[in-house]
Design an enzyme around this catalytic site. Structure first.
Site, PDB file in Angstrom:
ATOM      1  CB  THR A  54      -0.875   0.007   1.311  1.00  0.00           C
ATOM      2  OG1 THR A  54      -1.635  -1.168   1.363  1.00  0.00           O
ATOM      3  CG2 THR A  54      -1.987   1.207   0.958  1.00  0.00           C
TER       4      THR A  54
ATOM      5  CE  LYS B 225      -4.896  -1.300   1.261  1.00  0.00           C
ATOM      6  NZ  LYS B 225      -5.481  -2.604   2.057  1.00  0.00           N
TER       7      LYS B 225
ATOM      8  CE  LYS C 287       1.671   1.886   4.757  1.00  0.00           C
ATOM      9  NZ  LYS C 287       1.286   0.894   3.853  1.00  0.00           N
TER      10      LYS C 287
HETATM   11  P1  NAP Z   1       5.330  -6.328   7.384  1.00  0.00           P
HETATM   12  O1  NAP Z   1       4.911  -7.597   8.477  1.00  0.00           O
HETATM   13  O2  NAP Z   1       6.054  -5.335   8.144  1.00  0.00           O
HETATM   14  O3  NAP Z   1       6.024  -6.822   5.961  1.00  0.00           O
HETATM   15  C1  NAP Z   1       6.745  -6.037   5.278  1.00  0.00           C
HETATM   16  C2  NAP Z   1       7.894  -6.737   4.859  1.00  0.00           C
HETATM   17  O4  NAP Z   1       9.026  -5.925   4.068  1.00  0.00           O
HETATM   18  C3  NAP Z   1       8.876  -7.166   6.231  1.00  0.00           C
HETATM   19  O5  NAP Z   1       9.225  -8.476   6.006  1.00  0.00           O
HETATM   20  C4  NAP Z   1      10.194  -6.012   5.833  1.00  0.00           C
HETATM   21  O6  NAP Z   1      11.357  -6.683   6.264  1.00  0.00           O
HETATM   22  C5  NAP Z   1      10.125  -6.139   4.262  1.00  0.00           C
HETATM   23  N1  NAP Z   1      10.910  -5.085   4.116  1.00  0.00           N
HETATM   24  C6  NAP Z   1      10.735  -3.532   4.205  1.00  0.00           C
HETATM   25  N2  NAP Z   1      11.432  -2.649   3.459  1.00  0.00           N
HETATM   26  C7  NAP Z   1      12.110  -3.453   2.771  1.00  0.00           C
HETATM   27  C8  NAP Z   1      13.266  -3.177   2.002  1.00  0.00           C
HETATM   28  N3  NAP Z   1      13.551  -2.076   1.615  1.00  0.00           N
HETATM   29  N4  NAP Z   1      13.924  -4.497   1.093  1.00  0.00           N
HETATM   30  C9  NAP Z   1      13.467  -5.651   1.636  1.00  0.00           C
HETATM   31  N5  NAP Z   1      12.331  -6.053   2.316  1.00  0.00           N
HETATM   32  C10 NAP Z   1      11.851  -4.892   2.928  1.00  0.00           C
HETATM   33  O7  NAP Z   1       3.961  -5.669   6.787  1.00  0.00           O
HETATM   34  P2  NAP Z   1       2.665  -6.490   6.037  1.00  0.00           P
HETATM   35  O8  NAP Z   1       1.615  -6.452   7.081  1.00  0.00           O
HETATM   36  O9  NAP Z   1       3.083  -7.719   5.651  1.00  0.00           O
HETATM   37  O10 NAP Z   1       2.169  -5.246   5.169  1.00  0.00           O
HETATM   38  C11 NAP Z   1       3.019  -5.053   3.963  1.00  0.00           C
HETATM   39  C12 NAP Z   1       2.165  -4.039   3.164  1.00  0.00           C
HETATM   40  O11 NAP Z   1       0.986  -4.416   2.702  1.00  0.00           O
HETATM   41  C13 NAP Z   1       1.952  -2.628   3.959  1.00  0.00           C
HETATM   42  O12 NAP Z   1       2.353  -1.597   2.789  1.00  0.00           O
HETATM   43  C14 NAP Z   1       0.695  -2.599   4.349  1.00  0.00           C
HETATM   44  O13 NAP Z   1       0.152  -1.463   4.493  1.00  0.00           O
HETATM   45  C15 NAP Z   1       0.030  -3.387   3.298  1.00  0.00           C
HETATM   46  N6  NAP Z   1      -1.235  -4.076   3.802  1.00  0.00           N
HETATM   47  C16 NAP Z   1      -1.080  -4.998   4.757  1.00  0.00           C
HETATM   48  C17 NAP Z   1      -2.355  -5.702   5.355  1.00  0.00           C
HETATM   49  C18 NAP Z   1      -2.219  -6.451   6.577  1.00  0.00           C
HETATM   50  O14 NAP Z   1      -3.329  -6.833   6.978  1.00  0.00           O
HETATM   51  N7  NAP Z   1      -1.182  -6.687   7.394  1.00  0.00           N
HETATM   52  C19 NAP Z   1      -3.265  -5.629   4.451  1.00  0.00           C
HETATM   53  C20 NAP Z   1      -3.256  -5.122   3.352  1.00  0.00           C
HETATM   54  C21 NAP Z   1      -2.157  -4.316   3.055  1.00  0.00           C
HETATM   55  P3  NAP Z   1      11.839  -7.075   7.875  1.00  0.00           P
HETATM   56  O15 NAP Z   1      11.291  -8.430   8.070  1.00  0.00           O
HETATM   57  O16 NAP Z   1      13.136  -6.718   8.036  1.00  0.00           O
HETATM   58  O17 NAP Z   1      10.795  -6.009   8.530  1.00  0.00           O
END
Ligand code: NAP
Length: 295
Positions: free
Chosen positions: A102, A177, A245
């Site tokens: 997102t 979104k 965010k």
């Molecule tokens: P998350 O658990 O924080 O996952 C993000 C992953 O990306 C982490 O493993 C992080 O690494 C990795 N990452 C971040 N920056 C990076 C970089 N520069 N290079 C390589 N890897 C990197 O978050 P999430 O819940 O999966 O959400 C991911 C995205 O989807 C977000 O934008 C969120 O707003 C969106 N989203 C989430 C949901 C939900 O319900 N969770 C639903 C819809 C959309 P680390 O392991 O080192 O932190």
């Protein structure tokens, strides 16, 4: 590139958090070859044990993939992974690049233009459906970008979601979104208020959810987050810091369009207060704690 449900593709996946971990797993389970990168390597281990290949940089992922999917945290993470000499645009070869993070609509437009200059196709394809939707491959996926690129991506996206919709040109996926997040902002506040009222009235909250979950108040927020709130389970399916965010992006876009969004603005204020209390890594349902505090 022509991918059908019977062919396998070389897919790269970057970002293996709550969402990406499950999503990448579905692609591997479908028989595609998978190259992986994540900021913290340990999150890749489960998938590597199942046959995915670890890469040390996003550039290595891009160099060996026909399709690269990114699911990182913030727009700044997307920029880091996509742009620059070590980014996926500079290192992919005639690839289809799909950002499912997102992120901001303006960045999506810029990435599509940069990708085209590099000889690639790009889509913005953010998702909705939460951690449960990712685990069960039941996400809603809203896709912006070139219709031909969308058709190429469709068989792969259908492995991740049950509701895949092409919503317009580059950036339209992220705008869609934002609309989704604006709906959620007021919905989760309503769910927390209804449950706070039920608790104050001494109702059985589990019975309450049974009674109203199938009526006009029913929603993902009530039916999935409601039971977590009743159990006092504030573990993250969706981090508060990520919702802040999203609200920041949505409200900035709305301001640019001279549109007032009082519900989203209030949600931003309440979540900012929770964040200042140190709760930014809890799930969005932790908004209920605002009402427990009697604020
Ligand atoms: P998350 O658990 O924080 O996952 C993000 C992953 O990306 C982490 O493993 C992080 O690494 C990795 N990452 C971040 N920056 C990076 C970089 N520069 N290079 C390589 N890897 C990197 O978050 P999430 O819940 O999966 O959400 C991911 C995205 O989807 C977000 O934008 C969120 O707003 C969106 N989203 C989430 C949901 C939900 O319900 N969770 C639903 C819809 C959309 P680390 O392991 O080192 O932190």
């Amino acid at each position: 590139m022509n991918i059908t449900s019977n062919t396998t593709a070389r897919i790269g996946f970057i970002g293996l958090g709550i969402m990406g971990q499950s999503m990448a797993g579905h692609l591997l389970a479908a028989g595609h070859s998978l190259a992986l990168y994540n900021r913290s390597r340990e999150k890749a281990q489960v998938l590597v044990d199942k046959g995915a290949q670890w890469c040390d940089t996003p550039a290595q992922v891009a160099a060996q993939s026909d399709i690269v999917i990114t699911m990182v945290g913030y727009p700044s993470d997307v920029e880091q992974v996509w742009l620059g000499s070590e980014g996926i645009i500079a290192n992919a070869r005639n690839a289809l690049l799909i950002d499912m993070t997102t992120s901001s609509p303006a960045l999506a437009v810029r990435l599509a233009a940069e990708a085209e200059k590099g000889g690639h196709q790009a889509l913005d394809a953010p998702v909705s459906g939460g951690d449960v939707g990712a685990r069960e491959a039941r996400l809603s996926i809203m896709v912006g970008g070139d219709p031909a690129a969308y058709q190429t991506a469709l068989p792969v996206l259908r492995l991740l979601g049950t509701n895949v919709v092409h919503v317009g040109a580059a950036g339209a996926g992220q705008h869609t979104k934002m609309s989704n997040q604006i709906v959620i902002a007021s919905t989760i506040m309503g769910v927390c208020e209804g449950l706070a009222y039920a608790r104050a009235a001494g109702l059985d909250e589990t019975v309450l959810l049974q009674a109203i979950g199938g009526g006009a108040a029913g929603s993902f927020q009530l039916n999935v987050m409601g039971p977590r709130i009743v159990k006092g389970d504030f573990a993250p399916g969706f981090f508060i810091e990520h919702f802040l965010k999203d609200l920041g992006i949505a409200l900035a876009e709305a301001e640019r369009m001279k549109l007032a969004l009082p519900g989203a603005s209030l949600a931003q204020r309440l979540y900012t207060e929770l964040s200042e209390r140190g709760l930014s890594r809890q799930g969005t349902q932790a908004l209920f704690q605002h009402y427990l505090a009697g604020a």
